[in-house]
Design a protein around this motif. Structure first.
Motif, PDB file in Angstrom:
ATOM      1  N   ASN A  83      -7.375  -0.919   3.243  1.00 48.27           N
ATOM      2  CA  ASN A  83      -8.122  -1.309   4.436  1.00 48.27           C
ATOM      3  C   ASN A  83      -7.317  -2.312   5.228  1.00 48.27           C
ATOM      4  OD1 ASN A  83     -10.666   0.125   3.914  1.00 48.27           O
ATOM      5  ND2 ASN A  83     -10.750  -1.207   2.129  1.00 48.27           N
ATOM      6  N   GLY A  84      -7.459  -2.244   6.532  1.00 50.63           N
ATOM      7  CA  GLY A  84      -6.732  -3.158   7.383  1.00 50.63           C
ATOM      8  C   GLY A  84      -7.450  -3.385   8.687  1.00 50.63           C
ATOM      9  N   SER A  85      -6.870  -4.237   9.486  1.00 46.55           N
ATOM     10  CA  SER A  85      -7.377  -4.527  10.818  1.00 46.55           C
ATOM     11  C   SER A  85      -6.162  -4.735  11.708  1.00 46.55           C
ATOM     12  CB  SER A  85      -8.247  -5.789  10.792  1.00 46.55           C
ATOM     13  OG  SER A  85      -8.798  -6.027  12.073  1.00 46.55           O
ATOM     14  N   ALA A  86      -6.211  -4.180  12.884  1.00 49.97           N
ATOM     15  CA  ALA A  86      -5.099  -4.311  13.824  1.00 49.97           C
ATOM     16  C   ALA A  86      -5.646  -4.688  15.188  1.00 49.97           C
ATOM     17  CB  ALA A  86      -4.305  -3.006  13.900  1.00 49.97           C
ATOM     18  N   CYS A  87      -4.828  -5.379  15.952  1.00 47.01           N
ATOM     19  CA  CYS A  87      -5.213  -5.811  17.304  1.00 47.01           C
ATOM     20  C   CYS A  87      -4.131  -5.381  18.292  1.00 47.01           C
ATOM     21  CB  CYS A  87      -5.373  -7.330  17.358  1.00 47.01           C
ATOM     22  SG  CYS A  87      -6.675  -7.959  16.302  1.00 47.01           S
ATOM     23  N   ARG A  88      -4.553  -5.225  19.539  1.00 47.59           N
ATOM     24  CA  ARG A  88      -3.612  -4.902  20.603  1.00 47.59           C
ATOM     25  C   ARG A  88      -2.693  -6.097  20.815  1.00 47.59           C
ATOM     26  NH1 ARG A  88      -2.693   0.146  22.716  1.00 47.59           N
ATOM     27  NH2 ARG A  88      -4.635   1.236  22.962  1.00 47.59           N
ATOM     28  N   ALA A  89      -1.421  -5.822  20.905  1.00 48.99           N
ATOM     29  CA  ALA A  89      -0.425  -6.863  21.168  1.00 48.99           C
ATOM     30  C   ALA A  89      -0.228  -6.971  22.683  1.00 48.99           C
ATOM     31  CB  ALA A  89       0.883  -6.499  20.475  1.00 48.99           C
ATOM     32  N   PRO A  90       0.346  -8.065  23.162  1.00 59.15           N
ATOM     33  CA  PRO A  90       0.580  -8.214  24.603  1.00 59.15           C
ATOM     34  C   PRO A  90       1.442  -7.097  25.204  1.00 59.15           C
ATOM     35  CG  PRO A  90       0.909 -10.321  23.504  1.00 59.15           C
ATOM     36  CD  PRO A  90       0.704  -9.278  22.427  1.00 59.15           C
ATOM     37  N   PHE A 131       0.831  -1.208   0.000  1.00 58.97           N
ATOM     38  CA  PHE A 131       0.000   0.000   0.000  1.00 58.97           C
ATOM     39  C   PHE A 131       0.868   1.262   0.000  1.00 58.97           C
ATOM     40  CE2 PHE A 131      -2.106   3.305   2.612  1.00 58.97           C
ATOM     41  CZ  PHE A 131      -3.153   3.616   1.768  1.00 58.97           C
ATOM     42  N   GLY A 132       1.972   1.236   0.713  1.00 58.82           N
ATOM     43  CA  GLY A 132       2.826   2.421   0.821  1.00 58.82           C
ATOM     44  C   GLY A 132       4.085   2.353  -0.009  1.00 58.82           C
ATOM     45  N   ASP A 165     -10.930  -2.443  12.845  1.00 63.44           N
ATOM     46  CA  ASP A 165     -10.753  -2.276  11.403  1.00 63.44           C
ATOM     47  C   ASP A 165     -10.536  -0.796  11.122  1.00 63.44           C
ATOM     48  OD1 ASP A 165     -11.234  -4.997  10.954  1.00 63.44           O
ATOM     49  OD2 ASP A 165     -13.380  -4.696  10.684  1.00 63.44           O
ATOM     50  N   PHE A 166      -9.898  -0.499   9.996  1.00 67.98           N
ATOM     51  CA  PHE A 166      -9.678   0.896   9.624  1.00 67.98           C
ATOM     52  C   PHE A 166      -9.445   0.990   8.125  1.00 67.98           C
ATOM     53  CE2 PHE A 166      -5.532  -0.894  10.402  1.00 67.98           C
ATOM     54  CZ  PHE A 166      -4.707  -0.342   9.440  1.00 67.98           C
ATOM     55  N   SER A 167      -9.608   2.197   7.609  1.00 66.88           N
ATOM     56  CA  SER A 167      -9.221   2.485   6.224  1.00 66.88           C
ATOM     57  C   SER A 167      -8.186   3.603   6.268  1.00 66.88           C
ATOM     58  CB  SER A 167     -10.424   2.880   5.370  1.00 66.88           C
ATOM     59  OG  SER A 167     -10.925   4.122   5.778  1.00 66.88           O
ATOM     60  N   HIS A 168      -7.276   3.556   5.325  1.00 71.02           N
ATOM     61  CA  HIS A 168      -6.195   4.544   5.264  1.00 71.02           C
ATOM     62  C   HIS A 168      -6.130   5.056   3.835  1.00 71.02           C
ATOM     63  CE1 HIS A 168      -1.897   5.592   6.781  1.00 71.02           C
ATOM     64  NE2 HIS A 168      -2.361   6.537   5.984  1.00 71.02           N
ATOM     65  N   VAL A 203       2.803  14.943   0.197  1.00 71.63           N
ATOM     66  CA  VAL A 203       2.099  13.682   0.462  1.00 71.63           C
ATOM     67  C   VAL A 203       1.319  13.844   1.760  1.00 71.63           C
ATOM     68  CG1 VAL A 203       2.399  11.219   0.922  1.00 71.63           C
ATOM     69  CG2 VAL A 203       3.904  12.370  -0.702  1.00 71.63           C
ATOM     70  N   TYR A 204       0.073  13.375   1.767  1.00 75.78           N
ATOM     71  CA  TYR A 204      -0.741  13.465   2.974  1.00 75.78           C
ATOM     72  C   TYR A 204      -1.784  12.354   2.945  1.00 75.78           C
ATOM     73  CZ  TYR A 204      -4.117  15.790  -0.113  1.00 75.78           C
ATOM     74  OH  TYR A 204      -4.977  16.086  -1.138  1.00 75.78           O
ATOM     75  N   GLY A 205      -2.518  12.260   4.041  1.00 72.84           N
ATOM     76  CA  GLY A 205      -3.552  11.240   4.096  1.00 72.84           C
ATOM     77  C   GLY A 205      -4.327  11.300   5.386  1.00 72.84           C
ATOM     78  N   TYR A 206      -5.212  10.308   5.541  1.00 73.84           N
ATOM     79  CA  TYR A 206      -5.974  10.194   6.781  1.00 73.84           C
ATOM     80  C   TYR A 206      -6.309   8.738   7.048  1.00 73.84           C
ATOM     81  CZ  TYR A 206     -10.138   9.812   3.818  1.00 73.84           C
ATOM     82  OH  TYR A 206     -11.056   9.408   2.874  1.00 73.84           O
ATOM     83  N   VAL A 207      -6.532   8.458   8.320  1.00 72.38           N
ATOM     84  CA  VAL A 207      -6.889   7.115   8.778  1.00 72.38           C
ATOM     85  C   VAL A 207      -8.244   7.216   9.450  1.00 72.38           C
ATOM     86  CG1 VAL A 207      -6.215   5.153  10.221  1.00 72.38           C
ATOM     87  CG2 VAL A 207      -4.452   6.593   9.165  1.00 72.38           C
ATOM     88  N   ALA A 208      -9.185   6.400   8.996  1.00 69.87           N
ATOM     89  CA  ALA A 208     -10.538   6.378   9.561  1.00 69.87           C
ATOM     90  C   ALA A 208     -10.756   5.024  10.236  1.00 69.87           C
ATOM     91  CB  ALA A 208     -11.576   6.613   8.473  1.00 69.87           C
ATOM     92  N   PRO A 209     -10.750   5.006  11.581  1.00 67.81           N
ATOM     93  CA  PRO A 209     -10.932   3.735  12.275  1.00 67.81           C
ATOM     94  C   PRO A 209     -12.405   3.352  12.375  1.00 67.81           C
ATOM     95  CG  PRO A 209     -10.617   5.471  13.876  1.00 67.81           C
ATOM     96  CD  PRO A 209     -10.483   6.099  12.506  1.00 67.81           C
ATOM     97  N   GLY A 210     -12.651   2.049  12.399  1.00 65.57           N
ATOM     98  CA  GLY A 210     -13.996   1.558  12.641  1.00 65.57           C
ATOM     99  C   GLY A 210     -14.200   1.355  14.136  1.00 65.57           C
TER     100      GLY A 210
END
Length: 131
Positions: A116-123, A52-53, A101-104, A86-93
């Protein structure tokens, strides 16, 4: 006689104290134990670090990934501006347990690219991109 007893007692105290240290040696003082240094979580590897980047330089990838972390943590849309326009935004669900989930969207030369992606909290408390 009373003063002789006092002198003897004082001598006994001095002899016992002298046995505690070597003559001419500096007194040993132990340093306090250092508090353990907290381990920093590994850097977040987000969408901008992958295909994506691929059009972003290292500094813009870092800025974009930092915006992802801020959006994931707060649950609010985060904008970012990098180098060379270059610029952008992140919209979290909505949060789904420890995941979100989020879109970037990234704008390069005025053209949007959305991932689009999904991230989880790590330990360790940080975020880890799923997939």
């Amino acid at each position: 006689m009373n003063s002789l007893a006092r002198a003897g007692f004082a001598c006994a105290v001095l002899v016992s104290l002298a046995g505690c240290a070597t003559p001419g040696a500096e007194p040993q003082v132990s340093a306090p134990a250092a508090a353990p240094t907290p381990v920093a979580p590994p850097p977040y590897v987000g969408l901008a670090s992958g295909a994506f980047g691929d059009s972003l330089d290292a500094a813009n990838k870092t800025t974009a990934n930092n915006a992802e972390v801020a959006a994931l943590t707060s649950g609010e849309r985060k904008t970012w501006r990098g180098d060379d326009g270059v610029y952008g935004y992140v919209a979290p669900g909505a949060a789904n347990g420890d995941c979100r989930d989020f879109s970037h969207t990234v704008y390069i030369n005025g053209r949007p690219k959305t991932g689009n992606g999904s991230a989880c909290r790590a330990p360790d408390g940080g975020w880890k991109l799923k997939g």
